[in-house]
Design a protein around this motif. Structure first.
Motif, PDB file in Angstrom:
ATOM      1  N   MET A 132    -100.264   5.799   8.073  1.00 10.38           N
ATOM      2  CA  MET A 132     -99.239   6.808   7.779  1.00 10.38           C
ATOM      3  C   MET A 132     -97.840   6.225   7.941  1.00 10.38           C
ATOM      4  N   LEU A 133     -97.643   5.457   9.016  1.00  5.79           N
ATOM      5  CA  LEU A 133     -96.333   4.853   9.271  1.00  5.79           C
ATOM      6  C   LEU A 133     -96.054   3.727   8.288  1.00  5.79           C
ATOM      7  N   ALA A 134     -97.096   3.038   7.839  1.00  3.47           N
ATOM      8  CA  ALA A 134     -96.935   1.952   6.878  1.00  3.47           C
ATOM      9  C   ALA A 134     -96.371   2.456   5.549  1.00  3.47           C
ATOM     10  N   ALA A 135     -96.603   3.723   5.234  1.00  4.81           N
ATOM     11  CA  ALA A 135     -96.049   4.303   4.004  1.00  4.81           C
ATOM     12  C   ALA A 135     -94.524   4.367   4.055  1.00  4.81           C
ATOM     13  N   VAL A 136     -93.966   4.360   5.256  1.00  6.78           N
ATOM     14  CA  VAL A 136     -92.507   4.434   5.428  1.00  6.78           C
ATOM     15  C   VAL A 136     -91.895   3.058   5.674  1.00  6.78           C
ATOM     16  N   VAL A 137     -92.515   2.260   6.557  1.00  8.42           N
ATOM     17  CA  VAL A 137     -91.902   0.990   6.977  1.00  8.42           C
ATOM     18  C   VAL A 137     -92.562  -0.249   6.382  1.00  8.42           C
ATOM     19  N   GLY A 138     -93.676  -0.108   5.752  1.00 12.14           N
ATOM     20  CA  GLY A 138     -94.396  -1.268   5.221  1.00 12.14           C
ATOM     21  C   GLY A 138     -95.570  -1.619   6.126  1.00 12.14           C
ATOM     22  N   ALA A 139     -96.520  -2.377   5.590  1.00  9.64           N
ATOM     23  CA  ALA A 139     -97.758  -2.655   6.312  1.00  9.64           C
ATOM     24  C   ALA A 139     -97.697  -3.888   7.212  1.00  9.64           C
ATOM     25  N   GLU A 140     -96.691  -4.754   7.053  1.00 11.33           N
ATOM     26  CA  GLU A 140     -96.659  -5.987   7.842  1.00 11.33           C
ATOM     27  C   GLU A 140     -96.283  -5.684   9.306  1.00 11.33           C
ATOM     28  N   PRO A 141     -96.821  -6.481  10.235  1.00 12.28           N
ATOM     29  CA  PRO A 141     -96.496  -6.279  11.647  1.00 12.28           C
ATOM     30  C   PRO A 141     -95.000  -6.489  11.908  1.00 12.28           C
ATOM     31  N   LEU A 142     -94.412  -5.602  12.692  1.00 13.91           N
ATOM     32  CA  LEU A 142     -92.986  -5.651  13.027  1.00 13.91           C
ATOM     33  C   LEU A 142     -92.799  -5.322  14.497  1.00 13.91           C
ATOM     34  N   PRO A 143     -91.709  -5.820  15.111  1.00  7.65           N
ATOM     35  CA  PRO A 143     -91.382  -5.376  16.470  1.00  7.65           C
ATOM     36  C   PRO A 143     -90.981  -3.901  16.454  1.00  7.65           C
ATOM     37  N   ARG A 144     -91.106  -3.241  17.593  1.00  2.63           N
ATOM     38  CA  ARG A 144     -90.763  -1.817  17.688  1.00  2.63           C
ATOM     39  C   ARG A 144     -89.334  -1.545  17.254  1.00  2.63           C
ATOM     40  N   THR A 145     -88.433  -2.438  17.621  1.00  5.07           N
ATOM     41  CA  THR A 145     -87.022  -2.228  17.277  1.00  5.07           C
ATOM     42  C   THR A 145     -86.824  -2.201  15.769  1.00  5.07           C
ATOM     43  N   GLU A 146     -87.518  -3.088  15.070  1.00  2.32           N
ATOM     44  CA  GLU A 146     -87.396  -3.128  13.611  1.00  2.32           C
ATOM     45  C   GLU A 146     -88.044  -1.905  12.959  1.00  2.32           C
ATOM     46  N   VAL A 147     -89.145  -1.439  13.530  1.00  2.00           N
ATOM     47  CA  VAL A 147     -89.795  -0.245  12.999  1.00  2.00           C
ATOM     48  C   VAL A 147     -88.830   0.943  13.104  1.00  2.00           C
ATOM     49  N   THR A 148     -88.200   1.086  14.254  1.00  2.00           N
ATOM     50  CA  THR A 148     -87.252   2.185  14.446  1.00  2.00           C
ATOM     51  C   THR A 148     -86.086   2.072  13.470  1.00  2.00           C
ATOM     52  N   LYS A 149     -85.584   0.858  13.258  1.00  2.00           N
ATOM     53  CA  LYS A 149     -84.487   0.661  12.299  1.00  2.00           C
ATOM     54  C   LYS A 149     -84.903   1.075  10.896  1.00  2.00           C
ATOM     55  N   LYS A 150     -86.122   0.691  10.513  1.00  2.00           N
ATOM     56  CA  LYS A 150     -86.588   1.027   9.158  1.00  2.00           C
ATOM     57  C   LYS A 150     -86.800   2.527   8.996  1.00  2.00           C
ATOM     58  N   VAL A 151     -87.281   3.187  10.044  1.00  2.66           N
ATOM     59  CA  VAL A 151     -87.445   4.639   9.969  1.00  2.66           C
ATOM     60  C   VAL A 151     -86.078   5.303   9.816  1.00  2.66           C
ATOM     61  N   TRP A 152     -85.072   4.806  10.553  1.00  8.56           N
ATOM     62  CA  TRP A 152     -83.714   5.367  10.429  1.00  8.56           C
ATOM     63  C   TRP A 152     -83.149   5.111   9.026  1.00  8.56           C
ATOM     64  N   GLU A 153     -83.421   3.948   8.462  1.00  5.88           N
ATOM     65  CA  GLU A 153     -82.972   3.678   7.086  1.00  5.88           C
ATOM     66  C   GLU A 153     -83.589   4.690   6.131  1.00  5.88           C
ATOM     67  N   TYR A 154     -84.880   4.970   6.314  1.00  9.37           N
ATOM     68  CA  TYR A 154     -85.582   5.947   5.473  1.00  9.37           C
ATOM     69  C   TYR A 154     -84.970   7.342   5.639  1.00  9.37           C
ATOM     70  N   ILE A 155     -84.682   7.710   6.885  1.00  8.40           N
ATOM     71  CA  ILE A 155     -84.108   9.030   7.168  1.00  8.40           C
ATOM     72  C   ILE A 155     -82.739   9.168   6.508  1.00  8.40           C
ATOM     73  N   LYS A 156     -81.911   8.152   6.643  1.00 11.39           N
ATOM     74  CA  LYS A 156     -80.563   8.219   6.072  1.00 11.39           C
ATOM     75  C   LYS A 156     -80.594   8.160   4.548  1.00 11.39           C
ATOM     76  N   LYS A 157     -81.488   7.339   3.997  1.00 11.16           N
ATOM     77  CA  LYS A 157     -81.589   7.220   2.543  1.00 11.16           C
ATOM     78  C   LYS A 157     -82.008   8.550   1.913  1.00 11.16           C
ATOM     79  N   ASN A 158     -82.924   9.267   2.566  1.00 12.44           N
ATOM     80  CA  ASN A 158     -83.420  10.540   2.048  1.00 12.44           C
ATOM     81  C   ASN A 158     -82.684  11.751   2.618  1.00 12.44           C
TER      82      ASN A 158
END
Length: 117
Positions: free
Chosen positions: A51-77
């Protein structure tokens, strides 16, 4: 009758004690700033759930990067609530992750961490 005269008050002619000159304040040597090493727990690459991979991508990432990508998604939408910026209004993808229509930004990170392995 003998009159005794009180001795006349003598003016104090004592010299002021010589005060030593003020010494300039001694400054402590500043400690050299040591660059902090990142916490290994935050920097460890973690795999997001499907479910989270649909937002941030499927590759392994550090928690900090995951949070950044979720915020990018939130701001973009434009999912941040207009009246209370601390609240996130979930769209279909985020509703699957959060389990409800609206979460606070602090609750969001807690929920996202549950979707990382």
């Amino acid at each position: 009758m003998a009159t005794t005269k009180k001795p006349a008050a003598k003016k104090a002619t004592l010299k002021k004690a010589a005060t030593p000159a003020k010494k300039p304040a001694v400054k402590k040597a500043a400690k050299p700033k040591v660059k902090r090493a990142p916490n290994a727990g935050f920097m460890k690459a973690m795999t997001p759930s499907a479910m989270l991979a649909a937002v941030v991508g499927a590759e392994p990432l550090p928690r900090t990067e995951v949070t950044k990508k979720v915020w990018e998604y939130i701001k973009k939408n434009k999912l941040q609530d207009a009246s209370n910026k601390r609240m996130i209004n979930a769209d279909e993808k985020l509703r699957e992750i959060f389990g409800k229509a609206q979460v606070s930004m602090f609750e969001m990170t807690k929920i996202i961490n549950q979707h990382l392995k």
